[in-house]
Design an enzyme around this catalytic site. Structure first.
Site, PDB file in Angstrom:
ATOM      1  N   HIS A 219       0.798  -1.238   0.000  1.00 17.84           N
ATOM      2  CA  HIS A 219       0.000   0.000   0.000  1.00 17.84           C
ATOM      3  C   HIS A 219       0.826   1.281   0.000  1.00 17.84           C
ATOM      4  CE1 HIS A 219       1.100   0.235   4.185  1.00 17.84           C
ATOM      5  NE2 HIS A 219       0.542   1.410   4.273  1.00 17.84           N
TER       6      HIS A 219
HETATM    7  N1  UDP Z   1      -4.091  -4.486   8.809  1.00 21.48           N
HETATM    8  C1  UDP Z   1      -5.396  -4.904   8.968  1.00 21.48           C
HETATM    9  N2  UDP Z   1      -6.084  -5.322   7.862  1.00 21.48           N
HETATM   10  C2  UDP Z   1      -5.548  -5.362   6.616  1.00 21.48           C
HETATM   11  C3  UDP Z   1      -4.190  -4.933   6.471  1.00 21.48           C
HETATM   12  C4  UDP Z   1      -3.497  -4.485   7.578  1.00 21.48           C
HETATM   13  O1  UDP Z   1      -5.916  -4.907  10.083  1.00 21.48           O
HETATM   14  O2  UDP Z   1      -6.222  -5.748   5.664  1.00 21.48           O
HETATM   15  C5  UDP Z   1      -3.358  -4.035   9.984  1.00 21.48           C
HETATM   16  C6  UDP Z   1      -2.057  -4.749  10.204  1.00 21.48           C
HETATM   17  O3  UDP Z   1      -2.250  -5.942  10.916  1.00 21.48           O
HETATM   18  C7  UDP Z   1      -1.255  -3.715  10.984  1.00 21.48           C
HETATM   19  C8  UDP Z   1      -1.765  -2.415  10.438  1.00 21.48           C
HETATM   20  O4  UDP Z   1      -3.001  -2.687   9.793  1.00 21.48           O
HETATM   21  O5  UDP Z   1      -1.550  -3.776  12.361  1.00 21.48           O
HETATM   22  C9  UDP Z   1      -0.780  -1.862   9.464  1.00 21.48           C
HETATM   23  O6  UDP Z   1      -1.351  -0.802   8.807  1.00 21.48           O
HETATM   24  P1  UDP Z   1      -0.842  -0.303   7.393  1.00 21.48           P
HETATM   25  O7  UDP Z   1      -0.170  -1.421   6.700  1.00 21.48           O
HETATM   26  O8  UDP Z   1      -2.012   0.347   6.744  1.00 21.48           O
HETATM   27  O9  UDP Z   1       0.155   0.879   7.760  1.00 21.48           O
HETATM   28  P2  UDP Z   1       1.699   0.933   8.194  1.00 21.48           P
HETATM   29  O10 UDP Z   1       1.924   0.016   9.340  1.00 21.48           O
HETATM   30  O11 UDP Z   1       2.518   0.615   6.996  1.00 21.48           O
HETATM   31  O12 UDP Z   1       1.867   2.368   8.596  1.00 21.48           O
END
Ligand code: UDP
Length: 373
Positions: A219
């Site tokens: 993403h």
């Molecule tokens: N997550 C979720 N459902 C999904 C994809 C990710 O609950 O379909 C959770 C994942 O387990 C983690 C968090 O979202 O706890 C990560 O968010 P994201 O990947 O959007 O952002 P980043 O961590 O890269 O800032």
């Protein structure tokens, strides 16, 4: 010029929390629960900026993780970084002037984080930043700029790792502002893993078994907004699908990018696509995956917490401990490298479990520090 003066303030301690994106809901759930348990006198006022607004990117987390309903919903999203951040600052300032909080609490590295910090610092409201000190050293990432500016505006910097402390010191931030508490996402993983085992039926729903699939998420703007790079990543995942089914819960940005690039049909034919998942389903899929391939910061760490090897779909990571300890590999974004990293993961065993991220009690530590307990 408006600033808030505190000489007349009385108890209870009031904390305005600014959140707006999926990972922030998860982090805020941990601290909010800890505040309720450890600081009964604290009053949390929640601002949801609206950065993520779909039911499966927002609502589901409030329900599953028992986060209090937002006191203010700003409904700001869909614009450019500048438009969103500017509108958020203005709206958050209005709330802060009305609420006169003791703290503004911000999480992570999104536009909502930066907007909360800038609105607060200009009113002289103390700022606490959870997940401070992370650096990718890639200033093309919008998140990197948000992190740096928020850290330098914040009064209290809650760091998840020893590396984060070193990063802050290297930028001249004084030790008295730094609080090494560990990672709230480790708390979340520990707390919700059992609930996921009890409540999630995602494995049955997708006809998957323990160790029988690869879980992928993509993403980051740097990966989705460049059609060539997106194409290469999808080709890498499609190569890996020859080894094991690859499950890809689709972030709205990625879905839109696949459609724009005319890749959606081909990918849907080869990978197991689904809508973004609630946290319990996601934790369940992470725990039982053979390998995780992701450009998400949170998902990389969760792979480690569940002892699942991770192929990082980027050239660098803020979570360097994972790569240094060989729990993850930087796969980059070429098809062959992604395929090879996933195959590495299928053979990896005995990942071990060092305490890079604290002891799973970051939430209570943050609550106690904020409330001066
Ligand atoms: N997550 C979720 N459902 C999904 C994809 C990710 O609950 O379909 C959770 C994942 O387990 C983690 C968090 O979202 O706890 C990560 O968010 P994201 O990947 O959007 O952002 P980043 O961590 O890269 O800032």
């Amino acid at each position: 010029m408006a600033t808030i003066k505190y000489s007349m303030k009385t108890l209870p301690m009031k904390i305005v929390v600014v959140i707006g994106a999926r990972p922030q809901f998860i982090k805020a759930a941990v601290v909010s629960r800890a505040l309720r348990e450890h600081c009964a006198d604290a009053c949390e006022v929640l601002i949801h900026t609206g950065q993520h607004f779909d039911a499966n990117m927002s609502e589901v987390f409030f329900d599953e993780l028992e986060i209090p309903r937002p006191d203010y919903h700003l409904g700001i999203g869909g614009g450019t970084h500048g438009q969103n951040t500017g509108r958020m600052i203005e709206a958050i300032e209005t709330v802060l002037l009305a609420e006169r909080p003791d703290w503004v609490l911000v999480y992570g590295d999104t536009d909502s984080t930066l907007a909360g910090a800038l609105a607060a610092v200009k009113l002289n409201v103390p700022i606490a930043h959870v997940e401070a000190g992370l650096r990718s050293f890639n200033r093309h990432m919008p998140e990197e700029i948000n992190r740096i500016l928020t850290d330098h505006a914040a009064n209290l910097l809650f760091t998840p790792t020893a590396t984060a402390v070193l990063n802050l010191r290297a930028e001249g931030i004084a030790d008295e502002r730094i609080r090494p508490v560990g990672d709230v996402m480790y708390d979340a993983s520990r707390y919700y893993a059992m609930k996921a085992e009890q409540g999630s039926v995602i494995l049955d729903r997708l006809h998957l078994t323990h160790g029988g699939y690869v879980l992928a998420t993509v993403h980051r703007a740097g990966n989705t907004d460049d059609p060539e790079r997106l194409d290469a990543i999808m080709r890498g995942l499609m190569l890996a699908a020859r080894e094991r089914p690859v499950v890809l819960p689709l972030h709205p940005r990625t879905r839109a990018a696949l459609l724009r690039a005319d890749l959606f049909q081909q990918v849907a034919h080869t990978l197991l696509l689904c809508d973004p998942l609630g946290y319990l389903d996601m934790v369940m899929l992470e725990k039982h995956a053979a390998v995780i391939a992701s450009d998400s910061g949170g998902v990389q760490k969760e792979a480690f917490f569940h002892r699942v090897p991770c192929a990082v779909l980027r050239e660098e990571t803020e979570w360097v401990e994972l790569v240094e300890s060989h729990a993850a590999v930087l796969a980059g974004t070429t098809p062959q490298a992604i395929y090879e990293a996933i195959v590495w993961g299928l053979d990896a065993s005995d990942l071990g479990m060092a305490l890079f991220f604290g002891s799973g009690d970051a939430g209570p530590k943050i609550a106690e520090i904020l409330c001066g307990v």
